[in-house]
Design a protein around this motif. Structure first.
Motif, PDB file in Angstrom:
ATOM      1  N   TRP A 177      22.519  34.777  81.259  1.00 38.09           N
ATOM      2  CA  TRP A 177      22.687  33.391  80.927  1.00 38.09           C
ATOM      3  C   TRP A 177      24.147  33.052  80.993  1.00 38.09           C
ATOM      4  N   ALA A 178      24.450  31.852  81.367  1.00 38.14           N
ATOM      5  CA  ALA A 178      25.847  31.441  81.546  1.00 38.14           C
ATOM      6  C   ALA A 178      26.397  30.881  80.249  1.00 38.14           C
ATOM      7  N   TYR A 179      27.644  31.129  80.025  1.00 38.98           N
ATOM      8  CA  TYR A 179      28.337  30.616  78.845  1.00 38.98           C
ATOM      9  C   TYR A 179      29.606  29.938  79.310  1.00 38.98           C
ATOM     10  N   PHE A 180      29.785  28.704  78.939  1.00 36.42           N
ATOM     11  CA  PHE A 180      30.964  27.958  79.359  1.00 36.42           C
ATOM     12  C   PHE A 180      31.737  27.512  78.136  1.00 36.42           C
ATOM     13  N   CYS A 181      33.027  27.622  78.233  1.00 36.28           N
ATOM     14  CA  CYS A 181      33.929  27.265  77.146  1.00 36.28           C
ATOM     15  C   CYS A 181      34.023  25.754  77.037  1.00 36.28           C
ATOM     16  N   CYS A 182      33.543  25.174  75.982  1.00 32.86           N
ATOM     17  CA  CYS A 182      33.574  23.714  75.928  1.00 32.86           C
ATOM     18  C   CYS A 182      33.684  23.146  74.519  1.00 32.86           C
ATOM     19  N   GLY A 183      33.365  23.869  73.484  1.00 33.15           N
ATOM     20  CA  GLY A 183      33.349  23.308  72.141  1.00 33.15           C
ATOM     21  C   GLY A 183      34.641  23.550  71.387  1.00 33.15           C
ATOM     22  N   PRO A 184      34.772  22.944  70.196  1.00 31.14           N
ATOM     23  CA  PRO A 184      35.976  23.137  69.379  1.00 31.14           C
ATOM     24  C   PRO A 184      36.220  24.604  69.038  1.00 31.14           C
ATOM     25  N   ARG A 185      35.171  25.337  68.754  1.00 31.26           N
ATOM     26  CA  ARG A 185      35.318  26.760  68.450  1.00 31.26           C
ATOM     27  C   ARG A 185      35.919  27.501  69.634  1.00 31.26           C
ATOM     28  N   ASP A 186      35.455  27.172  70.828  1.00 36.48           N
ATOM     29  CA  ASP A 186      35.948  27.838  72.023  1.00 36.48           C
ATOM     30  C   ASP A 186      37.409  27.497  72.293  1.00 36.48           C
ATOM     31  N   ARG A 187      37.784  26.258  72.032  1.00 35.47           N
ATOM     32  CA  ARG A 187      39.192  25.881  72.218  1.00 35.47           C
ATOM     33  C   ARG A 187      40.070  26.608  71.209  1.00 35.47           C
ATOM     34  N   TYR A 188      39.588  26.763  69.987  1.00 35.95           N
ATOM     35  CA  TYR A 188      40.337  27.507  68.980  1.00 35.95           C
ATOM     36  C   TYR A 188      40.474  28.974  69.392  1.00 35.95           C
ATOM     37  N   LEU A 189      39.382  29.581  69.841  1.00 35.54           N
ATOM     38  CA  LEU A 189      39.428  30.975  70.285  1.00 35.54           C
ATOM     39  C   LEU A 189      40.363  31.138  71.480  1.00 35.54           C
ATOM     40  N   GLN A 190      40.363  30.152  72.382  1.00 35.78           N
ATOM     41  CA  GLN A 190      41.262  30.210  73.532  1.00 35.78           C
ATOM     42  C   GLN A 190      42.723  30.198  73.074  1.00 35.78           C
ATOM     43  N   ARG A 191      43.059  29.331  72.133  1.00 41.30           N
ATOM     44  CA  ARG A 191      44.432  29.269  71.617  1.00 41.30           C
ATOM     45  C   ARG A 191      44.805  30.570  70.919  1.00 41.30           C
ATOM     46  N   LEU A 192      43.884  31.113  70.157  1.00 42.19           N
ATOM     47  CA  LEU A 192      44.136  32.373  69.459  1.00 42.19           C
ATOM     48  C   LEU A 192      44.335  33.519  70.454  1.00 42.19           C
ATOM     49  N   LEU A 193      43.495  33.587  71.466  1.00 47.77           N
ATOM     50  CA  LEU A 193      43.628  34.615  72.491  1.00 47.77           C
ATOM     51  C   LEU A 193      44.951  34.458  73.239  1.00 47.77           C
ATOM     52  N   ASP A 194      45.294  33.241  73.619  1.00 49.44           N
ATOM     53  CA  ASP A 194      46.556  32.992  74.321  1.00 49.44           C
ATOM     54  C   ASP A 194      47.749  33.430  73.474  1.00 49.44           C
ATOM     55  N   ALA A 195      47.717  33.129  72.185  1.00 48.31           N
ATOM     56  CA  ALA A 195      48.821  33.516  71.299  1.00 48.31           C
ATOM     57  C   ALA A 195      48.928  35.039  71.201  1.00 48.31           C
ATOM     58  N   GLY A 196      47.811  35.714  71.078  1.00 48.74           N
ATOM     59  CA  GLY A 196      47.827  37.169  70.994  1.00 48.74           C
ATOM     60  C   GLY A 196      48.336  37.808  72.277  1.00 48.74           C
ATOM     61  N   LEU A 197      47.884  37.306  73.427  1.00 43.87           N
ATOM     62  CA  LEU A 197      48.336  37.853  74.697  1.00 43.87           C
ATOM     63  C   LEU A 197      49.819  37.563  74.915  1.00 43.87           C
ATOM     64  N   HIS A 198      50.265  36.400  74.493  1.00 42.12           N
ATOM     65  CA  HIS A 198      51.689  36.050  74.612  1.00 42.12           C
ATOM     66  C   HIS A 198      52.560  37.020  73.814  1.00 42.12           C
ATOM     67  N   ARG A 199      52.096  37.386  72.631  1.00 46.20           N
ATOM     68  CA  ARG A 199      52.856  38.338  71.802  1.00 46.20           C
ATOM     69  C   ARG A 199      52.922  39.717  72.439  1.00 46.20           C
ATOM     70  N   LEU A 200      51.901  40.083  73.198  1.00 48.14           N
ATOM     71  CA  LEU A 200      51.894  41.386  73.859  1.00 48.14           C
ATOM     72  C   LEU A 200      52.766  41.405  75.115  1.00 48.14           C
ATOM     73  N   ASP A 201      52.874  40.249  75.780  1.00 44.65           N
ATOM     74  CA  ASP A 201      53.705  40.166  76.984  1.00 44.65           C
ATOM     75  C   ASP A 201      55.143  40.525  76.652  1.00 44.65           C
ATOM     76  N   GLY A 202      55.762  41.260  77.533  1.00 51.20           N
ATOM     77  CA  GLY A 202      57.147  41.649  77.327  1.00 51.20           C
ATOM     78  C   GLY A 202      57.306  42.897  76.478  1.00 51.20           C
ATOM     79  N   GLY A 203      56.226  43.381  75.928  1.00 51.55           N
ATOM     80  CA  GLY A 203      56.269  44.605  75.134  1.00 51.55           C
ATOM     81  C   GLY A 203      56.078  45.819  76.026  1.00 51.55           C
ATOM     82  N   PRO A 204      55.883  46.961  75.415  1.00 50.00           N
ATOM     83  CA  PRO A 204      55.744  48.192  76.196  1.00 50.00           C
ATOM     84  C   PRO A 204      54.335  48.414  76.763  1.00 50.00           C
ATOM     85  N   TRP A 205      53.465  47.434  76.637  1.00 54.15           N
ATOM     86  CA  TRP A 205      52.073  47.609  77.040  1.00 54.15           C
ATOM     87  C   TRP A 205      51.829  47.057  78.428  1.00 54.15           C
ATOM     88  N   ASP A 206      50.948  47.713  79.165  1.00 52.54           N
ATOM     89  CA  ASP A 206      50.556  47.266  80.498  1.00 52.54           C
ATOM     90  C   ASP A 206      49.279  46.434  80.482  1.00 52.54           C
TER      91      ASP A 206
END
Length: 76
Positions: free
Chosen positions: A1-30
Motif C-alpha cells: 500500500w502506498a503512503y504519502f506524506c501529507c498531514g501535519p504529523r508527517d510535516r512535523y516528522l519531516q522537520r524532525l528528521l531534517d534537523a537530526g540529519l543536519h546535526r549529523l552532517d559534517g560529523g565523522p559519520w558517513d
C-alpha cells in the motif's frame, strides 16, 4: 500500500528528521542508520521516501518481540 506524506504529523516528522540529519552532517559519520518495525509499512515508506534503504539486516530483542529492520541513508 502506498503512503504519502501529507498531514501535519508527517510535516512535523519531516522537520524532525531534517534537523537530526543536519546535526549529523559534517560529523565523522558517513551514514545515518535507524531501526524500524518490519510490520510498520507507514514508517518504512516514510523513511524510504527520504532516502533510507533497507540493507537486509533484521533483529528482535526477545523471542516474542516483533522483528525490526535496519535502514541506512548516506549523509551529505
Amino acid at each position: 500500500w502506498a503512503y504519502f506524506c501529507c498531514g501535519p504529523r508527517d510535516r512535523y516528522l519531516q522537520r524532525l528528521l531534517d534537523a537530526g540529519l543536519h546535526r549529523l552532517d559534517g560529523g565523522p559519520w558517513d551514514e545515518a542508520v535507524l531501526w524500524v518495525f518490519e510490520d510498520n509499512p507507514q514508517a518504512r515508506t516514510f523513511y524510504e521516501q527520504h532516502g533510507f534503504t533497507a540493507d537486509g539486516a533484521r533483529r528482535r530483542e526477545g523471542s516474542e518481540d516483533p522483528f525490526t529492520v535496519r535502514l541506512r541513508r548516506p549523509l551529505n
